[in-house]
Design an enzyme around this catalytic site. Sequence first.
Site, PDB file in Angstrom:
ATOM      1  N   GLU A 306      14.419  -6.018   1.317  1.00 30.07           N
ATOM      2  CA  GLU A 306      15.005  -6.248   2.644  1.00 30.07           C
ATOM      3  C   GLU A 306      14.570  -7.572   3.283  1.00 30.07           C
ATOM      4  O   GLU A 306      14.289  -7.620   4.480  1.00 30.07           O
ATOM      5  CB  GLU A 306      14.631  -5.087   3.578  1.00 30.07           C
TER       6      GLU A 306
HETATM    7  C1  ACM Z   1      12.656   0.222   0.979  1.00 28.92           C
HETATM    8  O1  ACM Z   1      12.961   1.395   1.243  1.00 28.92           O
HETATM    9  N1  ACM Z   1      12.909  -0.752   1.833  1.00 28.92           N
HETATM   10  C2  ACM Z   1      11.997  -0.128  -0.279  1.00 28.92           C
END
Ligand code: ACM
Length: 506
Positions: A306
């Site tokens: 992310e």
């Molecule tokens: C995640 O759940 N951002 C690895």
Amino acid sequence: MSLPAVVPAPVSIETGSGAPFRLTSATTVTGETDAAAALSAIVGARTALALADGDGDGDGIELRIDTGTGGPESYRIVADEASVSVTGADAAGLFYGVQTLSQIIARDEQGWTVPAVTIDDSPRFAYRGVMLDVARHFHPVETVKGYIDRAASLKLNALHLHLTDDQGWRIHLDSRPELTEKASATSVGGDLGGFYTKADFREIVEYAASRHMIVVPEIDMPGHTHAVGLAYPELAEDPTLSDHMREIIRDYGGEEPRAGSPYDGMAVGFSSLKIHDEATYDFVADVFGELAAMTPGPYLHFGGDESLSTTDEDFAVFVARASAIIADLGKTPVAWHEAGAAADVADTTVGQYWGFLTPQEGAAEKATAFIDNGAQLILSPADAIYLDMKYPSGPELGLTWANGPTSVERAYSWEPSDVVPGVDDAGILGVEAPLWTETIRTSADIDTMAFPRAAAAAEAAWSPATGASELRTWASFRERVGALGPLWTSMGIGFHPSDEIPWATE
Ligand code: ACM
């Protein structure tokens, strides 16, 4: 007679026709002292019987290691009316045999018994983990030790600690002391933060080792790094907010992130380290160098998920450098699957797949890149074994973004070799169930969310493939896990009494 209930399902279990072994106040235990202590503790909690040290005359419980008997972590149990023997191919195998033995202890009209049985067992995957996020909410050493005990009882052998995120930095490092001085005080929702001293971390590592678990520390980079900017503003970009992040902030509450102020909301993707500044890589080298020296296990996790405010090109530059720094320390880098998009990720890097059971938006391609490099994957399909997803009915805790609430049946009903197309057992290092803690504040919260679903993940990690054993069905699992209720209660596990499971009361 129905088979004794063992979770995760063993490779082979056969009941004998004879009478059971009777556990009484005269029962003795002989053999390996660590395993005997582990067994005595569980049996004492479950039955109130104190096992005496035996003289090895063959009529009690015998716990042995015989290196010639099977592969790593394997064990055999043979129980009849006269005796019980547990033989591990190594110390871990014997420990797992003790866990199985503790599960099959039963009670009849005359008292406690071990049924006449022969069990041969060994793991499917080498890496079997749980992850605990101690960044969104900090969890003290005692809670972590309790989680280690619980995970080890399911034959899990890796504790991944998500030690840093936007909301806090939770591990003291002598080379970068400002991280915990300036960026550890708070958690999500304005709750108190905290951090582990180096002595605390050592205590966790040693406790895990005594339960045959490694610790996999994660320092999430280059995103999820708002806390780094509190300590070292020169290393961090200012927060970048997309419309989607503003939506999350609207839905979940909290302030927008601001440079220089602790962040206690639940938005993700707004932070990034500076990619084109050498000081960033001095920081990465200091952090992982110190962690490598503190971590006996082979893995250091650098996150990589992310990084929504880092460009693709910059992300690829960062992943190549961070993974090379870890590989040069003699450790195996681990990263969330997004890092597979970086062409120059170090070849030894293990990918951790956190997409859905049906991969979406390029997740499978990114995950497959690690295999193409000659490395393997850890599978953490979010819509099956993210333990922080809400249950369909039950506590208000948890989130729902991974395909809505996750039932125990959904946590169970998947096959590791069917998740990422083209990736079969040879490409799978193992299975890990993460527990993110935006809404999880206490050890009781952890128990509720993890149990019984962590047992479903453990079965995917340890047991034969679905279809390869008649035990590997939801119908069998729900009965077997239900039979563990009294044992779990005796261990102090506050499991969620899901109405999907026929819970035994004794
Ligand atoms: C995640 O759940 N951002 C690895």
